[in-house]
Scaffold this motif. Sequence first.
Motif, PDB file in Angstrom:
ATOM      1  N   VAL A  10       0.753  -1.085  -0.204  1.00  0.00           N
ATOM      2  CA  VAL A  10       0.249  -0.143   0.145  1.00  0.00           C
ATOM      3  C   VAL A  10       1.259   0.924  -0.195  1.00  0.00           C
ATOM      4  O   VAL A  10       1.247   2.182   0.662  1.00  0.00           O
ATOM      5  CB  VAL A  10      -0.891  -0.319   1.149  1.00  0.00           C
ATOM      6  CG1 VAL A  10      -2.240  -1.486   1.041  1.00  0.00           C
ATOM      7  CG2 VAL A  10      -0.226  -0.217   2.500  1.00  0.00           C
ATOM      8  N   GLY A  11       1.708   1.169  -0.765  1.00  0.00           N
ATOM      9  CA  GLY A  11       2.763   2.259  -0.864  1.00  0.00           C
ATOM     10  C   GLY A  11       2.668   3.563  -1.162  1.00  0.00           C
ATOM     11  O   GLY A  11       2.335   4.809  -0.877  1.00  0.00           O
ATOM     12  N   LEU A  12       1.628   3.295  -2.364  1.00  0.00           N
ATOM     13  CA  LEU A  12       0.484   5.035  -2.409  1.00  0.00           C
ATOM     14  C   LEU A  12      -0.192   6.082  -1.774  1.00  0.00           C
ATOM     15  O   LEU A  12       0.173   6.699  -0.908  1.00  0.00           O
ATOM     16  CB  LEU A  12      -0.451   4.440  -3.887  1.00  0.00           C
ATOM     17  CG  LEU A  12       0.267   4.417  -5.004  1.00  0.00           C
ATOM     18  CD1 LEU A  12      -0.873   4.680  -6.159  1.00  0.00           C
ATOM     19  CD2 LEU A  12       1.170   5.603  -5.232  1.00  0.00           C
ATOM     20  N   LYS A  34       6.574   9.682  11.492  1.00  0.00           N
ATOM     21  CA  LYS A  34       6.003   8.833  12.789  1.00  0.00           C
ATOM     22  C   LYS A  34       5.194   8.114  11.931  1.00  0.00           C
ATOM     23  O   LYS A  34       4.242   6.895  12.595  1.00  0.00           O
ATOM     24  CB  LYS A  34       5.410   9.993  13.895  1.00  0.00           C
ATOM     25  CG  LYS A  34       7.390  10.705  14.705  1.00  0.00           C
ATOM     26  CD  LYS A  34       6.363  11.466  15.712  1.00  0.00           C
ATOM     27  CE  LYS A  34       8.017  11.832  16.106  1.00  0.00           C
ATOM     28  NZ  LYS A  34       7.400  12.906  17.145  1.00  0.00           N
ATOM     29  N   ALA A  35       3.965   8.678  11.526  1.00  0.00           N
ATOM     30  CA  ALA A  35       2.763   7.658  11.337  1.00  0.00           C
ATOM     31  C   ALA A  35       3.046   6.897  10.264  1.00  0.00           C
ATOM     32  O   ALA A  35       2.479   5.926  10.075  1.00  0.00           O
ATOM     33  CB  ALA A  35       1.824   9.101  10.464  1.00  0.00           C
ATOM     34  N   ARG A  36       4.097   7.300   8.740  1.00  0.00           N
ATOM     35  CA  ARG A  36       4.603   5.985   8.054  1.00  0.00           C
ATOM     36  C   ARG A  36       5.529   4.656   9.187  1.00  0.00           C
ATOM     37  O   ARG A  36       4.939   3.803   8.881  1.00  0.00           O
ATOM     38  CB  ARG A  36       5.752   6.296   6.897  1.00  0.00           C
ATOM     39  CG  ARG A  36       6.092   5.601   6.114  1.00  0.00           C
ATOM     40  CD  ARG A  36       6.737   6.356   5.294  1.00  0.00           C
ATOM     41  NE  ARG A  36       7.592   5.061   4.454  1.00  0.00           N
ATOM     42  CZ  ARG A  36       7.500   5.282   3.089  1.00  0.00           C
ATOM     43  NH1 ARG A  36       7.709   6.472   2.140  1.00  0.00           N
ATOM     44  NH2 ARG A  36       7.998   4.135   2.348  1.00  0.00           N
ATOM     45  N   ARG A  37       6.165   5.165   9.964  1.00  0.00           N
ATOM     46  CA  ARG A  37       6.776   3.680  10.859  1.00  0.00           C
ATOM     47  C   ARG A  37       5.100   3.470  11.383  1.00  0.00           C
ATOM     48  O   ARG A  37       6.149   2.409  11.041  1.00  0.00           O
ATOM     49  CB  ARG A  37       7.952   4.929  11.813  1.00  0.00           C
ATOM     50  CG  ARG A  37       8.041   3.596  12.824  1.00  0.00           C
ATOM     51  CD  ARG A  37       9.538   4.633  13.714  1.00  0.00           C
ATOM     52  NE  ARG A  37       9.935   3.089  14.096  1.00  0.00           N
ATOM     53  CZ  ARG A  37       9.378   2.998  15.727  1.00  0.00           C
ATOM     54  NH1 ARG A  37       8.425   3.788  16.259  1.00  0.00           N
ATOM     55  NH2 ARG A  37      10.483   2.375  16.557  1.00  0.00           N
ATOM     56  N   GLU A  76       6.897  -0.702 -10.324  1.00  0.00           N
ATOM     57  CA  GLU A  76       5.514   0.231 -10.071  1.00  0.00           C
ATOM     58  C   GLU A  76       4.285  -0.198 -10.714  1.00  0.00           C
ATOM     59  O   GLU A  76       3.515  -0.118 -10.910  1.00  0.00           O
ATOM     60  CB  GLU A  76       6.578   1.438 -10.105  1.00  0.00           C
ATOM     61  CG  GLU A  76       7.252   2.239  -9.284  1.00  0.00           C
ATOM     62  CD  GLU A  76       7.096   1.635  -8.019  1.00  0.00           C
ATOM     63  OE1 GLU A  76       6.062   1.382  -7.585  1.00  0.00           O
ATOM     64  OE2 GLU A  76       8.537   0.755  -7.324  1.00  0.00           O
ATOM     65  N   VAL A  77       5.033  -1.122 -12.001  1.00  0.00           N
ATOM     66  CA  VAL A  77       4.108  -1.115 -12.805  1.00  0.00           C
ATOM     67  C   VAL A  77       2.512  -2.129 -13.062  1.00  0.00           C
ATOM     68  O   VAL A  77       2.645  -3.749 -12.094  1.00  0.00           O
ATOM     69  CB  VAL A  77       4.625  -1.836 -14.562  1.00  0.00           C
ATOM     70  CG1 VAL A  77       3.779  -1.877 -15.461  1.00  0.00           C
ATOM     71  CG2 VAL A  77       5.498  -0.623 -15.223  1.00  0.00           C
TER      72      VAL A  77
END
Length: 168
Positions: A62-64, A72-75, A167-168
């Motif tokens: 769910v990289g996008l 902090k939230a990403r971690r 990424e495709v």
Amino acid sequence: MASAGLAALSLLSIFLVMMAQVALRELDRQFPAADDISAYLCVSTTFFALAHTFRRGELIRVGLFIETLGPKARRLVEIFALTLATAGVAYCVFWTMDDVLFSYEIEDVAQGALAVPLWIPKLAMPLGAGILLIAVLDELVTVLRGNRPNYVLAAEERAARGDFSAEV
């Protein structure tokens, strides 16, 4: 990674089985177990490639969503996602190993042209998933220590080289 080597060897073996089947067909001969062997090798290729693919950041994520978050939230989201992945992969390891042991216990044999005990080709599933479990746990520990996961670093490295093929 050794598991990537096993996946590559399985893929090469599929090619060799198919080429043998083509050559034998030209000689009006058959390779009766070719389909069975190819099917077993497909499973082996898939499961042994999982950990290597994960570490290179080439599995679906769910990289996008995660990339829009602050550090902090990403971690926290990475920790949550890796914890969830650990549970899911551990579940897969448990049940695929249970299936292997059950096949061994009841002496299950393939019904195709090659009467192989089914626990042998099934063993690739818990082994490959187990290697993936180790890779996911390693990434979880990496993130818990405050570092960035290897799959993110690998994806950034590819992007820096102008390679957006994953990424495709």
